[in-house]
Design an enzyme around this catalytic site. Structure first.
Site, PDB file in Angstrom:
ATOM      1  N   CYS A   2       0.856  -1.180   0.000  1.00  0.00           N
ATOM      2  CA  CYS A   2       0.000   0.000   0.000  1.00  0.00           C
ATOM      3  C   CYS A   2       0.897   1.236   0.000  1.00  0.00           C
ATOM      4  CB  CYS A   2      -0.941   0.100   1.187  1.00  0.00           C
ATOM      5  SG  CYS A   2      -2.007  -1.319   1.386  1.00  0.00           S
ATOM      6  N   ARG A  27       3.316  -0.018  -5.234  1.00  0.00           N
ATOM      7  CA  ARG A  27       3.120  -0.640  -3.931  1.00  0.00           C
ATOM      8  C   ARG A  27       1.793  -1.382  -3.831  1.00  0.00           C
ATOM      9  NH1 ARG A  27       6.769   1.684  -0.340  1.00  0.00           N
ATOM     10  NH2 ARG A  27       5.594   0.875   1.400  1.00  0.00           N
ATOM     11  N   TRP A  74      -2.863  -2.512  -1.590  1.00  0.00           N
ATOM     12  CA  TRP A  74      -2.604  -3.915  -1.876  1.00  0.00           C
ATOM     13  C   TRP A  74      -3.292  -4.679  -0.753  1.00  0.00           C
ATOM     14  CZ3 TRP A  74      -0.003  -8.124   0.398  1.00  0.00           C
ATOM     15  CH2 TRP A  74       0.183  -9.210  -0.462  1.00  0.00           C
ATOM     16  N   ASN A  98      -0.641   1.812   5.781  1.00  0.00           N
ATOM     17  CA  ASN A  98       0.131   0.775   5.090  1.00  0.00           C
ATOM     18  C   ASN A  98       0.664  -0.152   6.169  1.00  0.00           C
ATOM     19  OD1 ASN A  98       2.035  -0.677   3.564  1.00  0.00           O
ATOM     20  ND2 ASN A  98       3.594   0.896   3.904  1.00  0.00           N
ATOM     21  N   GLY A  99       0.449  -1.462   6.016  1.00  0.00           N
ATOM     22  CA  GLY A  99       0.945  -2.414   7.017  1.00  0.00           C
ATOM     23  C   GLY A  99      -0.202  -3.255   7.558  1.00  0.00           C
ATOM     24  N   GLU A 479      14.134 -18.376 -11.542  1.00  0.00           N
ATOM     25  CA  GLU A 479      13.767 -16.990 -11.856  1.00  0.00           C
ATOM     26  C   GLU A 479      12.948 -16.929 -13.157  1.00  0.00           C
ATOM     27  OE1 GLU A 479      13.520 -14.220 -10.664  1.00  0.00           O
ATOM     28  OE2 GLU A 479      13.774 -12.702 -12.211  1.00  0.00           O
ATOM     29  N   LYS A 483       9.255 -15.360 -13.362  1.00  0.00           N
ATOM     30  CA  LYS A 483       8.932 -14.243 -14.271  1.00  0.00           C
ATOM     31  C   LYS A 483       7.724 -14.599 -15.121  1.00  0.00           C
ATOM     32  CE  LYS A 483      10.587 -11.552 -13.080  1.00  0.00           C
ATOM     33  NZ  LYS A 483      11.566 -11.170 -12.103  1.00  0.00           N
ATOM     34  N   GLU A 486       4.419 -14.779 -13.011  1.00  0.00           N
ATOM     35  CA  GLU A 486       3.893 -13.541 -12.417  1.00  0.00           C
ATOM     36  C   GLU A 486       3.319 -12.577 -13.449  1.00  0.00           C
ATOM     37  OE1 GLU A 486       8.242 -11.524 -11.456  1.00  0.00           O
ATOM     38  OE2 GLU A 486       6.592 -11.092 -10.129  1.00  0.00           O
ATOM     39  N   HIS A 502      13.436 -37.298 -10.609  1.00  0.00           N
ATOM     40  CA  HIS A 502      12.961 -37.679  -9.278  1.00  0.00           C
ATOM     41  C   HIS A 502      11.501 -37.284  -9.064  1.00  0.00           C
ATOM     42  CE1 HIS A 502      16.945 -38.952  -8.210  1.00  0.00           C
ATOM     43  NE2 HIS A 502      17.412 -37.805  -8.693  1.00  0.00           N
ATOM     44  N   LYS A 601       4.977  -4.031  -5.837  1.00  0.00           N
ATOM     45  CA  LYS A 601       6.417  -3.918  -6.037  1.00  0.00           C
ATOM     46  C   LYS A 601       7.187  -3.998  -4.722  1.00  0.00           C
ATOM     47  CE  LYS A 601       9.978  -3.002  -8.659  1.00  0.00           C
ATOM     48  NZ  LYS A 601      10.434  -4.194  -9.382  1.00  0.00           N
TER      49      LYS A 601
HETATM   50  C1  F6R Z   1       9.588 -10.694  -8.807  1.00  0.00           C
HETATM   51  C2  F6R Z   1       9.855  -9.696  -7.789  1.00  0.00           C
HETATM   52  C3  F6R Z   1       9.754 -10.088  -6.368  1.00  0.00           C
HETATM   53  C4  F6R Z   1      10.792  -9.333  -5.524  1.00  0.00           C
HETATM   54  C5  F6R Z   1      10.586  -9.639  -4.036  1.00  0.00           C
HETATM   55  C6  F6R Z   1      11.629  -8.960  -3.177  1.00  0.00           C
HETATM   56  O1  F6R Z   1       9.758 -10.208 -10.094  1.00  0.00           O
HETATM   57  O2  F6R Z   1      10.120  -8.562  -8.099  1.00  0.00           O
HETATM   58  O3  F6R Z   1       9.882 -11.465  -6.203  1.00  0.00           O
HETATM   59  O4  F6R Z   1      12.077  -9.723  -5.924  1.00  0.00           O
HETATM   60  O5  F6R Z   1       9.313  -9.199  -3.646  1.00  0.00           O
HETATM   61  O6  F6R Z   1      11.565  -7.577  -3.296  1.00  0.00           O
HETATM   62  P1  F6R Z   1      12.785  -6.679  -2.900  1.00  0.00           P
HETATM   63  O7  F6R Z   1      13.905  -6.970  -3.845  1.00  0.00           O
HETATM   64  O8  F6R Z   1      12.281  -5.276  -3.028  1.00  0.00           O
HETATM   65  O9  F6R Z   1      13.161  -7.029  -1.491  1.00  0.00           O
END
Ligand code: F6R
Length: 606
Positions: A2, A27, A74, A98-99, A479, A483, A486, A502, A601
């Site tokens: 948020c 956010r 969020w 926020n929180g 990763e 990607k 998501e 396995h 984010k």
């Molecule tokens: C995926 C992504 C998330 C962040 C994770 C950690 O594309 O961006 O998995 O890597 O939420 O966020 P930070 O790096 O801000 O601690």
């Protein structure tokens, strides 16, 4: 999660609140809302979904107050519907939060028994009624908030305004970031300085437990114990140009394309390219004496850390323990004093990573953080900060921050190796050269985007996609799968290529694309054997490799040819094709690439 903003302005603030919220949409974007003091009473407008829905609403139902707060959500407690959208309010007080208020159920029960009626499913509403209750008992707004803060448990950043008080806003911070902005005859509040960039670059960051009384002339700040404190004014580096996609359709595309430049920039901070040496900043710990490294992070940053583990163990021969922060923090592993703990985070605000940092600090570890936002809480609480110079990353799916994290980790591994004597100067020079070549090689990959567009047509038909890799390509497989899922919402999993037999091999049939990440390194033949096992079961193989097709020995659905690179540096290079695969698949499928559903984010809740 948020984003919250507040403005004590000299004219109507609704437009500026929305502008500030746009910079905080990273956010969360489940709903948005603003509230202002209108002729002494509180009014609000809220809308489900993205900020543009709120903007549309404000066109027909404008707000004209000069004092206001805003929120982009969020969802944690309560579905993302308008009823649960912030600001929450009574006739006396309006709150953005926020929180998470962890004891909200107890507070709700108590306040309901005292005659308060709750209208939402949120934890935040407990704050509204708690402050309102204090005011009903005869407390002034400041005293009512002070009393309420003493009752709240959990992590929060709050912005609060009051009916009948046009020159008053209260901010509070416990576990979630909050910045105050100083204007000329105006004051601002934001989850970060970026939100306030168009209005002011003069910022005060509240510290843990701080709360502040804002008026147009300035702010009085108090610490957790209620003592008046001074916090420094700093000049923020955030630029008002942040929300610009340039010529790109999405921020994610722009950020993928920025990688040659930002990786060069980051490497230049840690390497002397001409001399072929690592030029690592002091960490306040003798690198030669480091006998154990602990790495903790979340999501993509965790996968960067996992590559770092392979590098540090291989090059510096130091055992590395790594875990996702959300597991690490409650596992409470024993840590011997004097160890080095590394935290990797783009935002520097991730709640689990921060909690782990605090645990390691309390257990005598030297704390170094690899962060993109230098003013973040994680940076501020670290003994040493190793910045990634990626610039602001707006796309929710991390791309350039990941490769810049890898850049710093690679340099750290070399620095540790040199300090401990596990590599000599010639080997150092070879590894430095390998890294130095990466930006140019990435530019080559970025010139061939057409092949990803074609591949996207095929992948978009898949229900499941597997990613395989060995060694440092294993974290890249994880990763790549993250990607893809998501941003395209296609189910994907990453596996170590040797692990397939396995269990996961049961998933393979002609409908399952399998992305194999296989640079021609010492593990190439092993990965090829695993790929044959997939081919024998009809899986559609998409090979990402620098090897000649003639060396592959089975039918490929697609071969994405990557330029040759030194095996040490391949994770940086191979990150880019897996980003492009996910990006083009999502674009083809028409998803919201920069703001995928359910994500945010910066994850400042557990
Ligand atoms: C995926 C992504 C998330 C962040 C994770 C950690 O594309 O961006 O998995 O890597 O939420 O966020 P930070 O790096 O801000 O601690």
């Amino acid at each position: 999660m948020c984003g919250i903003v507040g403005i004590l302005g000299t004219k109507a603030v609704a437009t500026d609140l929305v502008d500030a919220l746009r910079r905080l949409e990273y956010r969360g974007y489940d709903s948005a809302g603003i509230a202002t003091v209108e002729n002494g009473h509180l009014e609000r407008r809220r809308a489900e979904g993205k900020l543009r829905n709120l903007e549309t609403r404000l066109l027909t139902e404008p707000l004209t107050g000069r004092t206001g707060i805003g929120h982009t959500r969020w969802a944690t407690h309560g579905r993302p519907v308008e009823r649960n959208a912030h600001p929450h309010m009574s006739d006396r007080v309006s709150v953005v939060h926020n929180g998470i208020i962890e004891n909200y159920r107890d507070l709700k029960a108590e306040l309901t028994a005292r005659g308060h009626t709750f209208e939402t499913d949120t934890d935040t509403e407990a704050v509204v009624h708690l402050v309102t209750d204090g005011m009903q008992q005869g407390l002034g707004p400041i005293e009512a908030v002070r009393a309420a803060l003493g009752r709240l448990e959990g992590a929060f950043a709050l912005g609060i305004i009051f009916a009948g008080h046009d020159d008053l806003m209260i901010a509070a911070r416990q576990g979630s970031p909050l910045a105050l902005g100083h204007g000329t005859g105006e004051m601002y509040l934001g989850s970060d300085a970026i939100a306030l960039a168009p209005f002011t670059d003069t910022i005060t960051y509240l510290e843990e437990g701080d709360w502040a009384v804002l008026r147009r002339t300035g702010a009085e700040i108090y610490d957790r114990a209620g003592a008046r404190v001074e916090r420094p004014l700093v000049k923020a580096v955030a630029s008002a140009l942040l929300v610009d996609k340039g010529n790109h359709r999405h921020f994610m595309a722009k950020e993928i394309h920025e990688q040659p430049e930002v990786i060069s920039h980051t490497l230049a901070n840690y390497l002397d390219m001409a001399a072929g040496t690592v030029n690592f900043p002091p960490l306040g710990i003798d690198l030669a004496s480091v006998s154990r490294v602990t790495i903790s992070a979340c999501g993509t940053a965790y996968y960067a850390g996992l590559v770092g583990k392979y590098w540090i163990e291989r090059i510096a021969r130091i055992p590395v323990e790594i875990d996702t922060a959300s597991e690490f923090r409650y596992r409470e592993p024993p840590l011997s004093p004097g160890g080095l703990s590394l935290f990797v985070s783009q935002s520097g605000e991730t709640a689990d990573t921060l909690a782990t940092l605090r645990y390691c600090k309390a257990n005598g570890q030297r704390i170094a953080s690899i962060v993109n936002v230098r003013t973040s809480t994680i940076a501020r609480e670290s003994h040493a900060v190793l910045p990634t110079l990626a610039g602001p990353e707006i796309g929710v799916a991390s791309t350039k921050a990941f490769t810049c994290q890898l850049s710093v980790l690679a340099c750290l591994a070399i620095a540790l190796g040199r300090a401990r004597g596990t590599i000599d100067a010639a080997q150092e020079a070879e590894l430095v050269k390998a890294l130095t070549e990466i930006p140019r090689l990435i530019s080559t990959v970025l010139r061939n985007e057409d092949e990803y567009e074609k591949l996207a047509h095929e992948l978009s038909k898949a229900r499941d996609v597997l990613y395989l890799g060995r060694g440092t390509s294993y974290p890249l497989a994880l990763e790549g799968a993250l990607k893809l899922k998501e941003i395209s919402y296609i189910h994907a999993e990453g596996y170590g290529a040797g692990e397939l037999k396995h269990g996961p091999i049961a998933l393979i049939d002609e409908n399952v694309p399998v992305v194999v990440i296989a640079p021609e390194d010492e593990l190439f033949e092993k990965t090829m054997s695993n790929m044959q096992e997939v081919a024998a079961r009809g899986g559609q193989i998409i090979l990402v490799s620098d090897a000649e097709s003639s060396k592959v020995g089975c039918r490929l659905a697609t071969h994405i040819r990557v330029p040759k690179a030194h095996p040490f540096a391949t994770p940086l290079l191979y990150a880019v094709p897996i980003q492009l695969i996910a990006y083009h698949t999502a674009v083809f499928m028409g998803t919201d690439v920069d703001q995928p559903r359910n994500l945010a984010k910066s994850v400042t809740v557990e």
